[in-house]
Design a protein around this motif. Sequence first.
Motif, PDB file in Angstrom:
ATOM      1  N   LYS A 206      56.586  35.845   4.847  1.00 51.00           N
ATOM      2  CA  LYS A 206      56.312  36.944   6.529  1.00 51.00           C
ATOM      3  C   LYS A 206      56.749  38.065   5.888  1.00 51.00           C
ATOM      4  O   LYS A 206      56.297  38.858   7.278  1.00 51.00           O
ATOM      5  CB  LYS A 206      57.716  35.885   6.921  1.00 51.00           C
ATOM      6  N   ALA A 207      57.384  38.281   5.463  1.00 49.51           N
ATOM      7  CA  ALA A 207      57.294  40.156   4.632  1.00 49.51           C
ATOM      8  C   ALA A 207      56.595  40.611   4.281  1.00 49.51           C
ATOM      9  O   ALA A 207      55.884  41.891   4.919  1.00 49.51           O
ATOM     10  CB  ALA A 207      58.468  39.597   3.225  1.00 49.51           C
TER      11      ALA A 207
ATOM     12  N   LEU B 175      59.382  41.400   0.202  1.00 51.10           N
ATOM     13  CA  LEU B 175      58.427  40.750  -0.428  1.00 51.10           C
ATOM     14  C   LEU B 175      58.117  40.147  -1.826  1.00 51.10           C
ATOM     15  O   LEU B 175      58.943  39.022  -2.102  1.00 51.10           O
ATOM     16  CB  LEU B 175      56.637  41.049  -0.002  1.00 51.10           C
ATOM     17  N   LYS B 176      58.149  41.622  -2.327  1.00 56.24           N
ATOM     18  CA  LYS B 176      59.174  41.049  -3.999  1.00 56.24           C
ATOM     19  C   LYS B 176      60.096  40.147  -4.011  1.00 56.24           C
ATOM     20  O   LYS B 176      60.707  39.302  -5.363  1.00 56.24           O
ATOM     21  CB  LYS B 176      58.633  41.769  -5.083  1.00 56.24           C
TER      22      LYS B 176
ATOM     23  N   LEU C 292      59.257  31.357   0.185  1.00 53.10           N
ATOM     24  CA  LEU C 292      57.947  32.001  -0.046  1.00 53.10           C
ATOM     25  C   LEU C 292      57.409  31.840   1.183  1.00 53.10           C
ATOM     26  O   LEU C 292      56.683  33.082   1.528  1.00 53.10           O
ATOM     27  CB  LEU C 292      57.220  30.659  -0.680  1.00 53.10           C
ATOM     28  N   PHE C 293      57.952  30.655   2.173  1.00 57.95           N
ATOM     29  CA  PHE C 293      57.417  31.111   3.583  1.00 57.95           C
ATOM     30  C   PHE C 293      57.545  32.239   3.778  1.00 57.95           C
ATOM     31  O   PHE C 293      57.663  33.095   4.334  1.00 57.95           O
ATOM     32  CB  PHE C 293      58.092  29.989   4.452  1.00 57.95           C
ATOM     33  N   LEU C 294      59.420  32.493   3.358  1.00 60.14           N
ATOM     34  CA  LEU C 294      59.661  34.313   3.868  1.00 60.14           C
ATOM     35  C   LEU C 294      58.969  35.319   3.084  1.00 60.14           C
ATOM     36  O   LEU C 294      59.258  36.379   3.958  1.00 60.14           O
ATOM     37  CB  LEU C 294      61.210  34.229   4.108  1.00 60.14           C
ATOM     38  N   ALA C 295      58.285  34.865   1.799  1.00 60.00           N
ATOM     39  CA  ALA C 295      57.907  36.259   1.284  1.00 60.00           C
ATOM     40  C   ALA C 295      56.804  36.461   2.331  1.00 60.00           C
ATOM     41  O   ALA C 295      56.349  37.745   2.312  1.00 60.00           O
ATOM     42  CB  ALA C 295      57.999  35.655  -0.427  1.00 60.00           C
TER      43      ALA C 295
ATOM     44  N   ASP D 231      56.409  24.189   9.842  1.00 60.85           N
ATOM     45  CA  ASP D 231      56.798  25.031  11.576  1.00 60.85           C
ATOM     46  C   ASP D 231      57.148  26.518  11.166  1.00 60.85           C
ATOM     47  O   ASP D 231      57.946  27.095  10.495  1.00 60.85           O
ATOM     48  CB  ASP D 231      57.926  24.011  11.510  1.00 60.85           C
ATOM     49  N   LEU D 232      56.220  26.612  11.330  1.00 58.79           N
ATOM     50  CA  LEU D 232      56.155  28.464  11.661  1.00 58.79           C
ATOM     51  C   LEU D 232      57.191  28.781  12.116  1.00 58.79           C
ATOM     52  O   LEU D 232      57.921  30.467  12.237  1.00 58.79           O
ATOM     53  CB  LEU D 232      54.769  28.913  12.494  1.00 58.79           C
ATOM     54  N   THR D 233      57.384  27.895  13.579  1.00 60.74           N
ATOM     55  CA  THR D 233      58.845  28.560  14.922  1.00 60.74           C
ATOM     56  C   THR D 233      59.891  28.364  14.133  1.00 60.74           C
ATOM     57  O   THR D 233      60.835  28.704  15.193  1.00 60.74           O
ATOM     58  CB  THR D 233      58.153  28.314  15.825  1.00 60.74           C
ATOM     59  N   SER D 234      59.867  27.286  13.310  1.00 66.13           N
ATOM     60  CA  SER D 234      61.683  26.682  12.846  1.00 66.13           C
ATOM     61  C   SER D 234      62.373  27.684  11.886  1.00 66.13           C
ATOM     62  O   SER D 234      62.653  28.921  11.810  1.00 66.13           O
ATOM     63  CB  SER D 234      61.632  25.467  12.342  1.00 66.13           C
ATOM     64  N   ASN D 235      63.958  27.314  13.022  1.00 67.44           N
ATOM     65  CA  ASN D 235      64.928  28.615  12.255  1.00 67.44           C
ATOM     66  C   ASN D 235      64.996  28.478  10.459  1.00 67.44           C
ATOM     67  O   ASN D 235      65.890  27.762  10.621  1.00 67.44           O
ATOM     68  CB  ASN D 235      66.086  28.632  12.939  1.00 67.44           C
TER      69      ASN D 235
END
Length: 234
Positions: free
Chosen positions: A52-53, A62-63, A47-50, A14-18
């Motif tokens: 996003k960065a 990202l790295k 990886l999702f957070l990467a 889910d793109l909107t989840s915390n």
Amino acid sequence: MAIDFSDWDKQCDDLTSNKDKLLKEMTANLQKEESIDVLYRMAKVWLFLAKKAQKEGNNEMLKSRAEKAYEYADKACKADPNNFECHKWMCASLGLLANTSASKEKIKYGHQFKEHADIALKLKPDDQFIQSMYGQWCYNVATLGWLERKIGEKLYGKIPTATYKDALNAFKKVHELNAEAKDNHLWMARTLIADNNRTEAKQWIQRGLTLKNQTIADELAHKELEELKNKYCK
């Protein structure tokens, strides 16, 4: 209390989840017991957070986030060498790290990627994600320059080989599995352009731009498809 992995998986996708809250839940669970099911999902969230960065243009973050994903995926693979999901998310971590690294590191990550991709493809050859990752690896190997190959040979001996045809075959497999995969249209276009087939590349660019964005990868793909359209579809 047993973990509801189906709920975690929904939150991962889910793109909107915390994601920060989800990571806290996962970390708390790992402190009690280092579960493979939690480890590879930790890699997936990082990886999702990467990504996003990457969307925000923060290459340093990202790295660092890709490295965290690698850390958890590596633990998962060592704990269960025959688990497809562990190798899948390891491949994703290595692919992202390779794309953000200089030649020496890129070649090192590429070698590791091939090892894990071979296992994942053997375990589950019809997985859309791993086929896409393998196609991207083939593309990157095919585009290695003479100097990069020489560096790789000096460091690691024989360099794995792959062609644009190998990459296209993998991306065609992805298209068979999911014709609406927007980022796959981008990779098809990139590869066809590199292989001097701009006429067919234009078709993938134009169709890709009509597809909906469902993930961060799709949003990044849309931006690059627009750039390719402006360059090649005039």
